[in-house]
Design an enzyme around this catalytic site. Structure first.
Site, PDB file in Angstrom:
ATOM      1  N   GLY A 180      11.721   4.156   1.290  1.00  0.00           N
ATOM      2  CA  GLY A 180      11.441   5.249   1.717  1.00  0.00           C
ATOM      3  C   GLY A 180      13.009   5.546   1.538  1.00  0.00           C
ATOM      4  N   CYS A 209       5.212  11.478   6.453  1.00  0.00           N
ATOM      5  CA  CYS A 209       6.036  12.032   7.199  1.00  0.00           C
ATOM      6  C   CYS A 209       5.617  12.943   8.047  1.00  0.00           C
ATOM      7  CB  CYS A 209       7.405  12.263   6.288  1.00  0.00           C
ATOM      8  SG  CYS A 209       7.498  10.915   5.547  1.00  0.00           S
ATOM      9  N   LEU A 218      12.126   4.758   8.764  1.00  0.00           N
ATOM     10  CA  LEU A 218      12.821   5.145   7.241  1.00  0.00           C
ATOM     11  C   LEU A 218      14.421   5.598   7.370  1.00  0.00           C
ATOM     12  CD1 LEU A 218      10.734   8.936   6.584  1.00  0.00           C
ATOM     13  CD2 LEU A 218      10.388   6.324   5.699  1.00  0.00           C
ATOM     14  N   ILE A 253      -3.492   2.442   1.289  1.00  0.00           N
ATOM     15  CA  ILE A 253      -3.313   3.353   2.631  1.00  0.00           C
ATOM     16  C   ILE A 253      -1.475   3.707   3.418  1.00  0.00           C
ATOM     17  CG2 ILE A 253      -4.970   3.794   3.076  1.00  0.00           C
ATOM     18  CD1 ILE A 253      -4.890   1.349   4.723  1.00  0.00           C
ATOM     19  N   ALA A 277       8.436   0.767  13.557  1.00  0.00           N
ATOM     20  CA  ALA A 277       9.009   2.415  13.720  1.00  0.00           C
ATOM     21  C   ALA A 277      10.045   2.012  13.037  1.00  0.00           C
ATOM     22  CB  ALA A 277       8.403   2.359  15.419  1.00  0.00           C
TER      23      ALA A 277
HETATM   24  C1  LIG Z   1       8.398  -2.508   8.279  1.00  0.00           C
HETATM   25  C2  LIG Z   1       7.595  -1.646   7.328  1.00  0.00           C
HETATM   26  C3  LIG Z   1       8.304  -0.476   6.672  1.00  0.00           C
HETATM   27  C4  LIG Z   1       7.511   0.174   6.061  1.00  0.00           C
HETATM   28  N1  LIG Z   1       8.447   1.913   5.219  1.00  0.00           N
HETATM   29  C5  LIG Z   1       7.915   2.333   4.849  1.00  0.00           C
HETATM   30  C6  LIG Z   1       8.319   3.410   3.719  1.00  0.00           C
HETATM   31  O1  LIG Z   1       9.518   3.472   3.810  1.00  0.00           O
HETATM   32  N2  LIG Z   1       7.801   4.370   2.784  1.00  0.00           N
HETATM   33  C7  LIG Z   1       6.023   4.476   2.891  1.00  0.00           C
HETATM   34  O2  LIG Z   1       5.514   4.897   2.494  1.00  0.00           O
HETATM   35  N3  LIG Z   1       5.270   3.029   3.470  1.00  0.00           N
HETATM   36  C8  LIG Z   1       6.214   2.475   4.286  1.00  0.00           C
HETATM   37  N4  LIG Z   1       5.253   1.512   4.963  1.00  0.00           N
HETATM   38  C9  LIG Z   1       4.337   1.307   4.592  1.00  0.00           C
HETATM   39  C10 LIG Z   1       3.274   0.426   3.581  1.00  0.00           C
HETATM   40  O3  LIG Z   1       4.423   0.596   2.305  1.00  0.00           O
HETATM   41  C11 LIG Z   1       2.392  -0.312   3.279  1.00  0.00           C
HETATM   42  O4  LIG Z   1       1.887   0.844   3.056  1.00  0.00           O
HETATM   43  C12 LIG Z   1       1.308  -0.720   4.545  1.00  0.00           C
HETATM   44  O5  LIG Z   1       2.626  -1.472   4.739  1.00  0.00           O
HETATM   45  C13 LIG Z   1      -0.047  -1.597   4.223  1.00  0.00           C
HETATM   46  O6  LIG Z   1       0.595  -2.057   3.163  1.00  0.00           O
HETATM   47  P1  LIG Z   1       0.094  -3.990   3.852  1.00  0.00           P
HETATM   48  O7  LIG Z   1      -0.958  -4.366   4.394  1.00  0.00           O
HETATM   49  O8  LIG Z   1       0.402  -5.344   3.070  1.00  0.00           O
HETATM   50  O9  LIG Z   1       1.845  -3.502   4.157  1.00  0.00           O
HETATM   51  C14 LIG Z   1       5.911   0.200   5.692  1.00  0.00           C
HETATM   52  C15 LIG Z   1       5.538  -0.821   5.782  1.00  0.00           C
HETATM   53  C16 LIG Z   1       6.164  -1.855   6.419  1.00  0.00           C
HETATM   54  C17 LIG Z   1       5.546  -3.005   7.622  1.00  0.00           C
END
Ligand SMILES: Cc1cc2nc3c(=O)[nH]c(=O)nc-3n(C[C@H](O)[C@H](O)[C@H](O)COP(=O)(O)O)c2cc1C
Ligand SMILES: Cc1cc2nc3c(=O)[nH]c(=O)nc-3n(C[C@H](O)[C@H](O)[C@H](O)COP(=O)(O)OP(=O)(O)OC[C@H]3O[C@@H](n4cnc5c(N)ncnc54)[C@H](O)[C@@H]3O)c2cc1C
Ligand code: FES
Lengths: 303, 256
Positions: free
Chosen positions: A46, A130, A73, A191, A70
């Site tokens: 992000g 956000c 960003l 999602i 948490a």
């Molecule tokens: C540590 C971490 C940081 C993340 N940072 C962002 C981010 O900066 N921007 C964003 O749109 N989603 C962010 N996500 C969400 C993921 O891109 C993704 O949507 C979400 O984790 C669900 O997919 P997953 O179950 O395969 O992890 C983050 C997820 C994790 C675990």
């Protein structure tokens, strides 16, 4: 030979497998484990108009079959990205997509406009989960109006492929997806993480510094599948599915539910080469099922 | 440094003391270079509560035997499962991770390696490396009681050994920072790993005596490779990932 290519807006992906923002760094972090150019795309961390330190530690809590984060960003801002990171990743032979985040509509626009100038970035993924600081911190993406406003404003300055990433923390995902489509998005991805919380019973305190955080990993897969299914029925633009994907079978499930492509997030932490395995697995699956083009799977669920 | 994801075989798993496991892991291939202070992340499959990998310091390396050793304190489900592994079982590890301790210091320097609990794990590998560089390290290890002071023979074989216990059952009574050796001597370099309050006390002592000091942090991690930003420490340079900028930090970088 199975044709794995899929189209998202003006983009052609060599296969439907991308890595999710915030879980794959900028890409080189994983280069020791597999050739990241094999991916259909890499969604980088992000990025915001201004540098952000993120939330205080602790930022992570492990939960049954998943984790809460948490991070908040943390990033060095779009200018730093353009000058220091972009040069080192622009030659990776895959779609480098920047996840754009912001705290006001103006900040989203500022960041997106700067990314638009980067030749080797063919698309952005707009993270509308956000909090909007002008609206008391309520996320842009939780109302159709908020989502529409930010997407419409970014669309004006961003001519390339615009993917909008939806928040699952809403009651009616279909209406938000339609608002985003109407505002000019080329695709939606979903999602993002599900709002959750972890408590340390011994210390009688929250585990995260922010008390609540975003849940990801296999535990959210059923929620994600349901939302991809609902969204794919509601819009005509392509849907990119994610949430707990850790295998080729998981990826197939999302495609059957209506996804054109998928993103893999948390699973990268457990197996850093998981995405390469999912690509191979998709090929095998298509072969076994007599599918010539992987895009035939999209929405092919028999209900 | 190139990172690897390899399957190791458990060659041996011993209980140096109740609640601890000393596990020897062997690879089919030769081991890449590793430096003291670096860690591995172990995949713990099979239980929904141990979804993420678990980080452990490299305790000892036996390159000729393509083996490395981990010293693990059982604190929860993941460490319990690793401690229960049997010879012949396989273990999926990503390694080597993190930066490592500074070891290019002048021969004949007086160095102190102090730790407590499982925090003593990286100090053996570090002590051996320093010894090869012509330095005889002083180990100062602390625990609640004698049962918490493990691997004493291994440390004794590498350098001078001092210890403290809170109940006085072994060595001097009290915390490591109360040991008499700290009163008599100034060290040219101090390394520490263990519980935060202990490391903070050691850092305060190092500042008083003007000794350079490095600490190894154990912030909770998700990816271990700098991709998720979950493991950050609030340093003088802002939030830095313990898994890539650390786990070893000079106390000058820290805010405590
Ligand atoms: C540590 C971490 C940081 C993340 N940072 C962002 C981010 O900066 N921007 C964003 O749109 N989603 C962010 N996500 C969400 C993921 O891109 C993704 O949507 C979400 O984790 C669900 O997919 P997953 O179950 O395969 O992890 C983050 C997820 C994790 C675990
Ligand atoms: C770089 C690094 C090196 C480490 N080296 C060693 C080592 O050599 N030997 C060793 O025994 N341990 C080491 N640890 C700590 C070890 O990773 C944790 O004890 C382990 O992950 C706990 O897993 P679990 O499933 O048993 O416990 P969980 O059920 O996850 O947690 C049980 C308890 O342990 C605490 N805990 C969990 N993770 C950590 C952590 N990362 N640090 C401190 N406390 C934690 C939890 O707060 C909880 O109270 C290291 C940690 C890091 C980050
Ligand atoms: S644990 Fe992911 S960045 Fe350190």
């Amino acid at each position: 030979m199975v044709d794995l290519t899929v189209k998202i807006g003006a983009l052609t992906l060599k296969n439907p497998v991308m890595t999710a923002s915030g879980t794959f760094g900028y890409g080189p972090e994983y280069a020791d484990f597999f050739d990241v150019a094999q991916l259909g795309g890499i969604i980088v961390k992000g990025t915001t108009a201004d540098a952000r330190e993120g939330n205080p530690y602790p930022r992570m809590a492990e939960t049954p079959s998943g984790m809460l984060n948490a991070v908040g960003l943390q990033n060095k801002g779009v200018d730093w990205f353009c000058s220091h990171i972009y040069p080192s990743i622009k030659d990776i032979d895959t779609n480098i997509i920047v996840n754009v985040s912001g705290s006001t509509v103006e900040k989203y626009v500022e960041c997106a406009a700067k990314i638009a100038a980067l030749d080797a970035v063919p698309a952005i993924e707009l993270n509308i989960s956000c909090p909007n600081v002008k609206e008391g911190g309520m996320a842009f993406g939780v109302t159709a109006k908020g989502a529409f406003e930010v997407v419409e404003a970014v669309r004006k300055v961003y001519p390339k492929t615009l993917i909008v990433k939806l928040s699952p923390n809403v009651t009616d995902i279909a209406s938000i997806a339609r608002a985003v489509e109407y505002a000019g998005a080329d695709a939606v991805s979903l999602i993002n993480t599900v709002l959750g919380m972890a408590v340390d019973a011994e210390r009688q305190r929250p585990v995260l510094s922010t008390v609540t955080g975003g849940l990801s990993g296999p535990c959210i897969k059923p929620i994600a599948l349901r939302m991809v299914w609902q969204t794919a029925k509601a819009v005509r633009i392509p849907v990119i599915g994610m949430g707990g994907i850790a295998s080729a079978a998981d990826a197939v499930e999302f495609m059957l539910a209506g996804a054109t492509a998928v993103e893999i997030g948390t699973a990268n932490f457990i197996d850093p080469a998981v995405s390469a395995k999912v690509i191979t697995g998709l090929s095998d699956y298509a072969g076994r099922h007599g599918i010539a083009q992987i895009c035939e799977l999209t929405g092919a669920l028999r209900v | 440094m190139t990172k690897y994801n390899r399957i190791f075989r458990v060659a041996d798993n011993r209980r140096p003391s109740p609640g601890y496991s000393l596990i020897r892991l062997q690879s089919d291939e030769s081991l890449p270079p590793m430096v003291p202070g670096q860690f591995v992340s172990v995949r713990v499959d099979g239980v929904q509560h141990t979804f993420l990998r678990r980080p452990f310091s490299i305790h000892n390396v036996d390159a000729d035997d393509r083996a490395l050793e981990l010293l693990i304190q059982v604190v929860g489900e993941g460490s319990a499962r690793i401690a229960a592994l049997q010879p012949g079982d396989s273990v999926d590890m990503i390694f080597p991770l993190g930066n490592g301790f500074t070891t290019d210091i002048a021969p004949a320097s007086e160095v102190l390696l102090t730790g407590g609990g499982a925090g003593i794990a990286p100090l053996l590998f570090l002590g051996k490396e320093l010894r090869q560089r012509g330095i005889v390290p002083t180990f100062l290890l602390g625990g609640r009681s004698a049962a918490n002071l493990i691997r004493m023979d291994a440390f004794e074989a590498v350098g001078r050994l001092c210890c403290t216990t809170e109940d006085g059952s072994m060595g001097e009574r009290g915390f490591v920072t109360q040991h008499s050796i700290l009163q008599d001597r100034r060290f040219d370099f101090i390394y520490t790993c263990g519980p935060r309050p202990m490391m903070a006390a050691v850092a305060a002592y190092a500042r008083r005596t003007g000794s350079p000091c490095e600490v190894s942090l154990e912030n909770t991690m998700a990816c271990g490779i700098g991709a998720c930003l979950c493991c950050v420490e609030d340093t003088r340079q802002g939030h830095q990932c313990v898994c890539t900028a650390g786990p070893v930090f000079n106390i000058e970088q820290l805010k405590w």
